[in-house]
Design an enzyme around this catalytic site. Structure first.
Site, PDB file in Angstrom:
ATOM      1  N   ARG A 102      -6.208  10.291  -5.774  1.00 22.58           N
ATOM      2  CA  ARG A 102      -5.140   9.604  -5.044  1.00 22.58           C
ATOM      3  C   ARG A 102      -3.991  10.588  -4.879  1.00 22.58           C
ATOM      4  O   ARG A 102      -3.425  11.070  -5.861  1.00 22.58           O
ATOM      5  CB  ARG A 102      -4.680   8.355  -5.788  1.00 22.58           C
ATOM      6  CG  ARG A 102      -3.424   7.740  -5.196  1.00 22.58           C
ATOM      7  CD  ARG A 102      -3.118   6.357  -5.716  1.00 22.58           C
ATOM      8  NE  ARG A 102      -4.030   5.365  -5.188  1.00 22.58           N
ATOM      9  CZ  ARG A 102      -3.742   4.066  -5.080  1.00 22.58           C
ATOM     10  NH1 ARG A 102      -2.569   3.607  -5.474  1.00 22.58           N
ATOM     11  NH2 ARG A 102      -4.624   3.221  -4.595  1.00 22.58           N
ATOM     12  N   HIS A 129      -7.396   4.848   3.171  1.00 23.15           N
ATOM     13  CA  HIS A 129      -7.702   4.191   1.896  1.00 23.15           C
ATOM     14  C   HIS A 129      -9.083   3.528   2.035  1.00 23.15           C
ATOM     15  O   HIS A 129      -9.206   2.302   2.061  1.00 23.15           O
ATOM     16  CB  HIS A 129      -6.622   3.151   1.580  1.00 23.15           C
ATOM     17  CG  HIS A 129      -6.616   2.672   0.162  1.00 23.15           C
ATOM     18  ND1 HIS A 129      -7.474   3.152  -0.802  1.00 23.15           N
ATOM     19  CD2 HIS A 129      -5.843   1.732  -0.464  1.00 23.15           C
ATOM     20  CE1 HIS A 129      -7.240   2.533  -1.947  1.00 23.15           C
ATOM     21  NE2 HIS A 129      -6.255   1.676  -1.763  1.00 23.15           N
ATOM     22  N   GLN A 132     -10.389   0.598  -0.386  1.00 21.80           N
ATOM     23  CA  GLN A 132      -9.778  -0.711  -0.154  1.00 21.80           C
ATOM     24  C   GLN A 132     -10.530  -1.471   0.936  1.00 21.80           C
ATOM     25  O   GLN A 132     -10.808  -2.671   0.802  1.00 21.80           O
ATOM     26  CB  GLN A 132      -8.311  -0.525   0.264  1.00 21.80           C
ATOM     27  CG  GLN A 132      -7.600  -1.821   0.621  1.00 21.80           C
ATOM     28  CD  GLN A 132      -7.423  -2.735  -0.571  1.00 21.80           C
ATOM     29  OE1 GLN A 132      -6.883  -2.322  -1.588  1.00 21.80           O
ATOM     30  NE2 GLN A 132      -7.867  -3.984  -0.460  1.00 21.80           N
ATOM     31  N   ASP A 223       0.213  -5.213   4.967  1.00 22.90           N
ATOM     32  CA  ASP A 223       0.439  -4.263   3.868  1.00 22.90           C
ATOM     33  C   ASP A 223       1.945  -4.017   3.822  1.00 22.90           C
ATOM     34  O   ASP A 223       2.684  -4.424   4.730  1.00 22.90           O
ATOM     35  CB  ASP A 223      -0.335  -2.963   4.166  1.00 22.90           C
ATOM     36  CG  ASP A 223      -0.169  -1.892   3.090  1.00 22.90           C
ATOM     37  OD1 ASP A 223       0.165  -2.248   1.937  1.00 22.90           O
ATOM     38  OD2 ASP A 223      -0.376  -0.702   3.390  1.00 22.90           O
ATOM     39  N   CYS A 263      -3.694  -6.012   0.799  1.00 21.86           N
ATOM     40  CA  CYS A 263      -4.319  -5.091  -0.167  1.00 21.86           C
ATOM     41  C   CYS A 263      -3.588  -5.071  -1.509  1.00 21.86           C
ATOM     42  O   CYS A 263      -4.165  -4.655  -2.505  1.00 21.86           O
ATOM     43  CB  CYS A 263      -4.392  -3.695   0.434  1.00 21.86           C
ATOM     44  SG  CYS A 263      -2.788  -3.035   0.917  1.00 21.86           S
ATOM     45  N   ARG A 291     -12.467  -5.205  -5.220  1.00 16.51           N
ATOM     46  CA  ARG A 291     -12.314  -3.757  -5.448  1.00 16.51           C
ATOM     47  C   ARG A 291     -13.295  -3.296  -6.531  1.00 16.51           C
ATOM     48  O   ARG A 291     -13.872  -2.229  -6.452  1.00 16.51           O
ATOM     49  CB  ARG A 291     -10.870  -3.432  -5.897  1.00 16.51           C
ATOM     50  CG  ARG A 291      -9.770  -3.751  -4.892  1.00 16.51           C
ATOM     51  CD  ARG A 291      -9.876  -2.914  -3.642  1.00 16.51           C
ATOM     52  NE  ARG A 291      -9.895  -1.494  -3.911  1.00 16.51           N
ATOM     53  CZ  ARG A 291      -8.824  -0.727  -4.124  1.00 16.51           C
ATOM     54  NH1 ARG A 291      -7.623  -1.254  -4.062  1.00 16.51           N
ATOM     55  NH2 ARG A 291      -8.935   0.576  -4.360  1.00 16.51           N
TER      56      ARG A 291
HETATM   57  N1  NVA Z   1       0.084   1.640   2.327  1.00 23.48           N
HETATM   58  C1  NVA Z   1       0.243   1.488   0.898  1.00 23.48           C
HETATM   59  C2  NVA Z   1      -1.029   1.017   0.276  1.00 23.48           C
HETATM   60  C3  NVA Z   1      -0.948   0.756  -1.186  1.00 23.48           C
HETATM   61  C4  NVA Z   1      -2.257   0.317  -1.764  1.00 23.48           C
HETATM   62  C5  NVA Z   1       0.708   2.793   0.282  1.00 23.48           C
HETATM   63  O1  NVA Z   1       0.165   3.841   0.649  1.00 23.48           O
HETATM   64  O2  NVA Z   1       1.600   2.778  -0.553  1.00 23.48           O
HETATM   65  N1   CP Z   2      -4.507  -1.846  -3.206  1.00 25.91           N
HETATM   66  C1   CP Z   2      -4.388  -0.809  -4.051  1.00 25.91           C
HETATM   67  O1   CP Z   2      -4.921   0.281  -3.836  1.00 25.91           O
HETATM   68  O2   CP Z   2      -3.662  -1.089  -5.157  1.00 25.91           O
HETATM   69  P1   CP Z   2      -3.144  -0.029  -6.238  1.00 25.91           P
HETATM   70  O3   CP Z   2      -2.122   0.846  -5.532  1.00 25.91           O
HETATM   71  O4   CP Z   2      -2.558  -0.840  -7.335  1.00 25.91           O
HETATM   72  O5   CP Z   2      -4.309   0.810  -6.701  1.00 25.91           O
END
Ligand code: NVA
Ligand code: CP
Length: 306
Positions: A102, A129, A132, A223, A263, A291
């Protein structure tokens, strides 16, 4: 499926439609307890951003299959002191069986994958992502038992989630509408890729009017308006995005049997109201549960245990 063994998942477009459908079927079988893969392997989690769901669901999935997990965030490794990705990848490749990364830049997961032979999974970048969206598609299929003839409407920021949804919906033949304020539209190259995958059989529409976008839709999805790394612009974004909030009024324009997905994490009364989140159309908690199942399917497949 032998073809998935040893593979990376950096973008949802790395998978064929057949491979996505295979993973969704495997995830459903895992959820139902019909199969219990044995996979005594080691997963490394290289996370430079916060995570609840992705970190814990990947870890639980691995433990359920008899595997182990190492949490390798940049503050506990030499990555935080500037060791290059190319070097880290070649070393971790010799200790681990699979990694989930990540981070911010998509190029970082691509570079890691170029230098490591083990499967590399994108656990969220600024661009995509994919994990997800596997869970999201599982949730949609559980509800409707099909994809064809249905429409998913994504409202809000044209971000990583919007990008992977565009690709995922195109792959499984689920019509998708993405409605955002003009400066926040998804990247044209991702839209073009989704349209190419969709061909003539699936609609891919980029829109600006939230009411038009939800009319008759079967799935509403949103989101956060400011993703990780964009916190400084969060307050400025609120008035721009407010017309895209999923609330009772917007939901009433959708199909009467429509469901709502997010999400998570969610900001109540911003991109979604508390009432809709806790209402009868919400499938958000099942989506979060999925998930675990969809990522277990992915791990089992790339590790050759599925
Ligand atoms: N668009 C959000 C998704 C979090 C799961 C982010 O990147 O923070
Ligand atoms: N939806 C998602 O990826 O959640 P987290 O950021 O908590 O992993």
């Amino acid at each position: 499926m032998e073809a998935l063994k040893g593979r990376d998942l950096l973008s949802l477009a790395d998978l064929s439609a057949e491979e996505v459908l295979f993973l969704l079927d495997l995830a459903a079988q895992l959820k139902a307890g019909k199969i219990k893969p044995n996979c005594p392997k080691i997963l490394g989690l290289l996370f430079s951003k916060a995570s609840t769901r992705t970190r814990v669901s990947f870890s639980a999935a691995m433990y359920h299959m008899g595997g182990q997990v190492l949490d390798l965030n940049s503050s506990v490794t030499q990555v935080g002191r500037g060791e290059p990705v190319e070097d880290t990848a070649r070393v971790l490749d010799r200790y681990l069986d699979v990694v989930a990364i990540r981070t911010f830049e998509q190029t970082e997961v691509e570079t890691f994958a170029n230098y490591a032979n083990i499967p590399v999974i994108n656990a969220l970048t600024d661009l995509e992502h994919p994990c997800q969206i596997l869970a999201d598609l599982q949730t949609v299929f559980e509800e409707f038992k099909q994809f064809s003839g249905l429409t998913l409407t994504y409202l809000g920021d044209g971000n990583n989630i919007a990008h992977s949804l565009l690709l995922g919906c195109a792959l499984v033949g689920l019509n998708i509408r993405v409605a955002t304020p003009v400066p926040y539209q998804p990247l044209p190259e991702i839209v073009a890729k989704a349209k190419k995958i969709a061909g003539d059989r699936t609609q891919v529409d980029i829109m600006t009017d939230p009411k038009e976008a939800v009319r008759g839709t079967h799935i509403l999805y949103t989101d956060v308006w400011a993703s990780m790394g964009q916190e400084s612009s969060a307050d400025d974004r609120v008035p721009i995005f407010m017309p895209y909030q999923i609330n009772t009024e917007l939901l009433s324009l959708a199909d009467p049997a429509a469901i709502v997905l997010h999400c998570l994490p969610a900001y109540r009364e911003k991109e979604i109201t508390h009432k809709v989140m806790e209402g009868s159309a919400s499938r958000i908690w099942d989506q979060a549960e999925n998930r675990l199942h969809s990522q277990k399917a992915l791990l089992a497949a790339v590790l050759g245990a599925g």
